[in-house]
Structures are given as structure tokens and as C-alpha cells.
Design a protein around this motif. Structure first.
Motif, PDB file in Angstrom:
ATOM      1  N   THR A   1       1.669  11.225  -5.883  1.00  0.00           N
ATOM      2  CA  THR A   1       0.340  10.413  -5.616  1.00  0.00           C
ATOM      3  C   THR A   1       0.383   9.910  -4.208  1.00  0.00           C
ATOM      4  O   THR A   1      -0.743  10.095  -3.937  1.00  0.00           O
ATOM      5  CB  THR A   1       0.375   9.264  -6.367  1.00  0.00           C
ATOM      6  N   PHE A   2       1.266   9.516  -3.723  1.00  0.00           N
ATOM      7  CA  PHE A   2       1.199   9.018  -2.196  1.00  0.00           C
ATOM      8  C   PHE A   2       0.725  10.176  -1.440  1.00  0.00           C
ATOM      9  O   PHE A   2      -0.134   9.920  -0.489  1.00  0.00           O
ATOM     10  CB  PHE A   2       2.542   8.345  -1.874  1.00  0.00           C
ATOM     11  N   GLU A   3       1.351  11.049  -1.348  1.00  0.00           N
ATOM     12  CA  GLU A   3       1.182  12.391  -0.536  1.00  0.00           C
ATOM     13  C   GLU A   3      -0.482  12.841  -0.583  1.00  0.00           C
ATOM     14  O   GLU A   3      -1.292  13.059   0.307  1.00  0.00           O
ATOM     15  CB  GLU A   3       2.041  13.695  -0.912  1.00  0.00           C
ATOM     16  N   LYS A   4      -0.940  12.711  -1.820  1.00  0.00           N
ATOM     17  CA  LYS A   4      -2.333  13.146  -2.409  1.00  0.00           C
ATOM     18  C   LYS A   4      -3.270  11.996  -1.474  1.00  0.00           C
ATOM     19  O   LYS A   4      -4.273  12.374  -0.922  1.00  0.00           O
ATOM     20  CB  LYS A   4      -2.544  12.987  -3.663  1.00  0.00           C
TER      21      LYS A   4
ATOM     22  N   THR B   1       0.857  -1.219   0.009  1.00  0.00           N
ATOM     23  CA  THR B   1      -0.090  -0.104   0.085  1.00  0.00           C
ATOM     24  C   THR B   1       0.761   1.555  -0.103  1.00  0.00           C
ATOM     25  O   THR B   1       0.293   2.415  -0.010  1.00  0.00           O
ATOM     26  CB  THR B   1      -0.936   0.173   1.310  1.00  0.00           C
ATOM     27  N   HIS B   2       2.072   1.082   0.419  1.00  0.00           N
ATOM     28  CA  HIS B   2       3.036   2.322   0.272  1.00  0.00           C
ATOM     29  C   HIS B   2       3.923   2.509  -0.794  1.00  0.00           C
ATOM     30  O   HIS B   2       4.716   3.285  -0.991  1.00  0.00           O
ATOM     31  CB  HIS B   2       3.762   2.327   1.649  1.00  0.00           C
ATOM     32  N   THR B   3       3.945   1.718  -1.782  1.00  0.00           N
ATOM     33  CA  THR B   3       4.975   1.541  -2.722  1.00  0.00           C
ATOM     34  C   THR B   3       4.327   1.385  -4.217  1.00  0.00           C
ATOM     35  O   THR B   3       3.124   1.315  -4.372  1.00  0.00           O
ATOM     36  CB  THR B   3       5.996   0.363  -2.712  1.00  0.00           C
TER      37      THR B   3
ATOM     38  N   GLY C   1       9.620   5.532  14.331  1.00  0.00           N
ATOM     39  CA  GLY C   1       9.409   4.336  13.442  1.00  0.00           C
ATOM     40  C   GLY C   1       8.525   4.326  12.592  1.00  0.00           C
ATOM     41  O   GLY C   1       8.584   3.525  11.496  1.00  0.00           O
ATOM     42  N   GLY C   2       7.387   4.923  12.316  1.00  0.00           N
ATOM     43  CA  GLY C   2       6.834   5.461  11.118  1.00  0.00           C
ATOM     44  C   GLY C   2       7.609   5.841   9.886  1.00  0.00           C
ATOM     45  O   GLY C   2       8.789   6.280  10.178  1.00  0.00           O
ATOM     46  N   THR C   3       7.098   5.745   8.691  1.00  0.00           N
ATOM     47  CA  THR C   3       7.803   6.082   7.630  1.00  0.00           C
ATOM     48  C   THR C   3       7.879   7.672   7.417  1.00  0.00           C
ATOM     49  O   THR C   3       7.103   8.330   7.657  1.00  0.00           O
ATOM     50  CB  THR C   3       7.281   5.278   6.278  1.00  0.00           C
ATOM     51  N   ILE C   4       9.009   7.901   6.776  1.00  0.00           N
ATOM     52  CA  ILE C   4       9.113   9.308   6.567  1.00  0.00           C
ATOM     53  C   ILE C   4       8.046  10.072   5.770  1.00  0.00           C
ATOM     54  O   ILE C   4       7.588  10.961   6.038  1.00  0.00           O
ATOM     55  CB  ILE C   4      10.682   9.637   5.848  1.00  0.00           C
TER      56      ILE C   4
ATOM     57  N   LYS D   1      13.152   8.718 -17.654  1.00  0.00           N
ATOM     58  CA  LYS D   1      12.412   8.981 -18.544  1.00  0.00           C
ATOM     59  C   LYS D   1      11.125   9.498 -18.036  1.00  0.00           C
ATOM     60  O   LYS D   1      10.405  10.311 -18.833  1.00  0.00           O
ATOM     61  CB  LYS D   1      12.070   7.382 -19.249  1.00  0.00           C
ATOM     62  N   THR D   2      10.502   8.921 -16.936  1.00  0.00           N
ATOM     63  CA  THR D   2       9.414   9.613 -16.512  1.00  0.00           C
ATOM     64  C   THR D   2       9.836  10.772 -15.304  1.00  0.00           C
ATOM     65  O   THR D   2       8.696  11.599 -15.027  1.00  0.00           O
ATOM     66  CB  THR D   2       8.627   8.436 -15.827  1.00  0.00           C
ATOM     67  N   ASN D   3      10.900  10.768 -15.106  1.00  0.00           N
ATOM     68  CA  ASN D   3      11.244  11.810 -14.057  1.00  0.00           C
ATOM     69  C   ASN D   3      10.601  11.875 -12.804  1.00  0.00           C
ATOM     70  O   ASN D   3      10.212  12.778 -12.107  1.00  0.00           O
ATOM     71  CB  ASN D   3      11.255  13.057 -14.591  1.00  0.00           C
ATOM     72  N   GLN D   4      10.444  10.392 -12.311  1.00  0.00           N
ATOM     73  CA  GLN D   4       9.916  10.189 -11.162  1.00  0.00           C
ATOM     74  C   GLN D   4      10.608   9.460 -10.440  1.00  0.00           C
ATOM     75  O   GLN D   4      11.401   8.580 -10.527  1.00  0.00           O
ATOM     76  CB  GLN D   4       8.444   9.541 -11.398  1.00  0.00           C
ATOM     77  N   LEU D   5      10.459   9.627  -8.770  1.00  0.00           N
ATOM     78  CA  LEU D   5      10.984   8.713  -7.724  1.00  0.00           C
ATOM     79  C   LEU D   5      10.108   7.685  -7.265  1.00  0.00           C
ATOM     80  O   LEU D   5       8.846   8.190  -7.318  1.00  0.00           O
ATOM     81  CB  LEU D   5      11.691   9.532  -6.691  1.00  0.00           C
ATOM     82  N   ASN D   6      10.327   6.485  -7.197  1.00  0.00           N
ATOM     83  CA  ASN D   6       9.320   5.571  -7.102  1.00  0.00           C
ATOM     84  C   ASN D   6      10.076   4.527  -5.786  1.00  0.00           C
ATOM     85  O   ASN D   6      11.143   4.382  -5.768  1.00  0.00           O
ATOM     86  CB  ASN D   6       8.981   4.393  -7.991  1.00  0.00           C
ATOM     87  N   ARG D   7       8.885   4.411  -4.750  1.00  0.00           N
ATOM     88  CA  ARG D   7       9.641   3.297  -3.776  1.00  0.00           C
ATOM     89  C   ARG D   7       9.378   1.903  -3.852  1.00  0.00           C
ATOM     90  O   ARG D   7       8.286   1.576  -4.710  1.00  0.00           O
ATOM     91  CB  ARG D   7       8.547   3.969  -2.507  1.00  0.00           C
ATOM     92  N   LEU D   8      10.160   1.059  -3.791  1.00  0.00           N
ATOM     93  CA  LEU D   8      10.152  -0.279  -4.158  1.00  0.00           C
ATOM     94  C   LEU D   8       9.926  -1.002  -2.687  1.00  0.00           C
ATOM     95  O   LEU D   8       9.972  -0.502  -1.731  1.00  0.00           O
ATOM     96  CB  LEU D   8      11.535  -0.556  -4.308  1.00  0.00           C
TER      97      LEU D   8
END
Length: 309
Positions: A118-121, A110-112, A166-169, A199-206
Motif C-alpha cells: 500500500t505504501f509503495e502504491k 503518514t508512513h506507518t 537519511g531518508g527512509t529506505i 494471520k494477515t501475512n503482512q509486515l507493518n511499520r510501527l
């Protein structure tokens, strides 16, 4: 003419009489006048006095606070509520009471796999609609009023405040400024592995954690981000997750202050502890200040945010 002279005389006397200025409000109004409040005020008095041998320069006035159970209610953990809600929206079949292993998988899914925007929204939308399951109020109304006052008092005395949880940043940064006046760059927490796609100029969480900011990792996270020990550290009794942070602060070259919130108020909040009583044992051993919710706090939540039926 006589009346005019009398009037002028009264005006001159009124102008000459000094007005009594209102005394500034007493600090920490939601704190009872107990030993803990006295310890906080005495500490701030000496470390901010340039003539005191315990004076701390502004650049070294660092305070770190845990979040869940220290700044707001953690029964249940808010990020857990978000993860379960997101899982339902994604059509995932989840156990209503998942094991630790099951819950970890839920958080990963649910976090990646999405951009930061998008996640912030999604987190903001969650906060706009979710209610605390016990208090039946919006989640941002479960912050602890005494802690808000303490953080403001620290800011007034030149302290820089960081959240170390301990929560995620990514999750905490969405609300840290709004709730606590702590900007996102001062949030220290667990974080995922990132990948950048040019290419998409995006950071994604794995679906992999890079760092778990809990227990003995909290001093590591603090050192990585701040580069110095805090002189004030505040955590809570619950899962033994904050004792290393408080102990780390005692290694400062300056006089330090440790605060540990004890959840002992079943009427206004919750009562819970730890199987081995580790946090309270450490507090006794290292002479930390234990905050009794029942005895040291006159109120838990702000007046306008009290739980409603």
C-alpha cells in the motif's frame, strides 16, 4: 569492359581503405574540465589498472552516494513534500511550516500503519502527479545530470553503487532503480520498527524508528549492510549529514576518493550552506574534492528536463 574494370578498381580501393571508427564520447560531458573532473578520471584510471599499485579488485569497488542534495534537489526535501501531501489527504490539521518535532509526528502518521504494498502504491502515485514547487516540473526531473553521468561511469568501471541517505529506505526504494539504476537492496537509509502479522501475512511499520541513517550513523548503516568501507563516497553541503560517511571511506585499505557537492549556484539551483561551515571545513582538513555546482557543472539538470515557466 573498360568501365567495368574501373568500377571494380574503385570498389577494391574502397574495401581496402580502413574506415575511421568514431571515437567514444568523452566521459562526464556535463562536467567542466576542472580539477575535480580531472581528479575523478585520474582516480578511475589508476584503480582499474591491474598493473597499478592502486588497483582495486572488482568486489571492493564500492561507491556510496547520499540522495537529497547530492543526487537531486533537496529544497524542499521530496519526502517532506510527500508527508505533507499525505497528511492533507488523511484529513490531518498540519502547520504549513511545521517545527522539527511537528514534522516528525507527521512522518510517523503518514508512513506507518499500512502494508508495504500500500505504501509503495501511494509513493508511486505521488511521483506520478506531484510537481516541484519551484521548478514546476515532475519531481523525477530534478535529478542532477552530472551525477547520473558519474554513476554510469562508475558502473562502466566495475563499481557497485549504494545510496546512503537519511531518508527512509521504504520511500527511496520506490524510485532508486528508475532514477539512478540502483536496485532497492542497495539502498541504505532510516527505517521504522516492523511487526509481522502471521494471520494477515503482512509486515507493518510501527510509529517508531529503529535506525536513523544520518551523520555519525551513516558509517554504521554502511557497515551493517555492505560489510566494508566504500572507496568512493559522495555527499553534499547542507546539514553536516555526510561528513562522517566521507571520512569513513578514507579508512579504506585502498586509495579512496571523496566528493562533496557545494550548492553555490543560485541561478540554476540554490545557494545554501551550514551555520558552522562544518562540511567545507572537513573537506579542507581532509583534502576532499569539493564540487562547485557553479564552476564544475556545465548543466545541473538534463536538457529536456530544464525548469519551465
Amino acid at each position: 569492359m573498360k568501365n567495368l574494370l574501373i568500377t571494380l578498381s574503385f570498389l577494391l580501393v574502397a574495401c581496402a581503405t580502413p574506415r575511421k571508427e568514431k571515437a567514444p564520447p568523452a566521459p562526464l560531458p556535463s562536467w567542466a574540465n576542472t580539477q575535480v573532473k580531472e581528479a575523478i578520471l585520474d582516480y578511475l584510471k589508476v584503480v582499474t589498472d591491474p598493473k597499478s599499485p592502486d588497483f582495486i579488485p572488482l568486489e571492493d569497488r564500492i561507491a556510496t552516494f547520499d540522495n537529497d542534495g547530492t543526487l537531486w534537489a533537496e529544497k524542499p526535501v521530496v519526502q517532506g513534500l510527500f508527508a505533507m501531501e499525505r497528511a492533507k489527504e488523511m484529513g490531518m490539521k498540519v502547520n504549513p511550516k511545521p517545527s522539527e518535532k511537528e514534522f516528525f509526528k507527521i512522518v510517523m502518521k503518514t508512513h506507518t500503519g499500512m502494508s508495504e504494498e500500500t505504501f509503495e502504491k501511494e509513493v508511486k502515485e505521488f511521483f506520478d502527479t506531484a510537481l516541484h514547487p519551484t521548478y514546476k516540473v515532475p519531481l523525477d526531473q530534478t535529478v542532477y545530470q552530472p551525477q547520473l553521468e558519474l554513476m554510469q561511469l562508475l558502473r562502466d568501471n566495475g563499481f557497485t553503487i549504494f545510496i546512503s541517505s537519511g531518508g527512509t529506505i521504504e520511500f527511496m526504494r520506490v524510485f532508486s532503480q528508475k532514477l539512478y539504476q540502483v536496485p532497492g537492496e542497495r539502498v541504505i537509509g532510516s527505517n521504522f520498527v516492523y511487526a509481522f502479522n502471521p494471520k494477515t501475512n503482512q509486515l507493518n511499520r510501527l510509529q517508531k524508528f529503529e535506525f536513523n541513517n544520518d551523520k555519525d550513523k551513516k558509517p554504521v548503516g554502511i557497515q551493517r549492510q555492505i560489510g566494508k568501507r566504500p572507496v568512493i563516497a559522495c555527499g553534499n553541503v547542507g546539514n553536516e549529514g555526510d561528513v562522517q560517511m566521507l571520512r569513513f571511506s578514507q579508512g579504506s585499505k585502498y586509495r579512496s576518493l571523496q566528493l562533496l557537492v557545494n550548492h553555490d549556484d543560485g541561478e540554476r539551483e540554490f545557494i545554501y550552506g551550514e551555520p558552522k561551515n562544518t562540511s567545507l571545513n572537513w573537506a579542507q582538513q581532509y583534502k576532499w574534492n569539493v564540487i562547485s555546482m557553479k564552476k564544475d557543472w556545465l548543466k545541473v539538470f538534463p536538457d529536456k528536463k530544464e525548469p519551465v515557466e
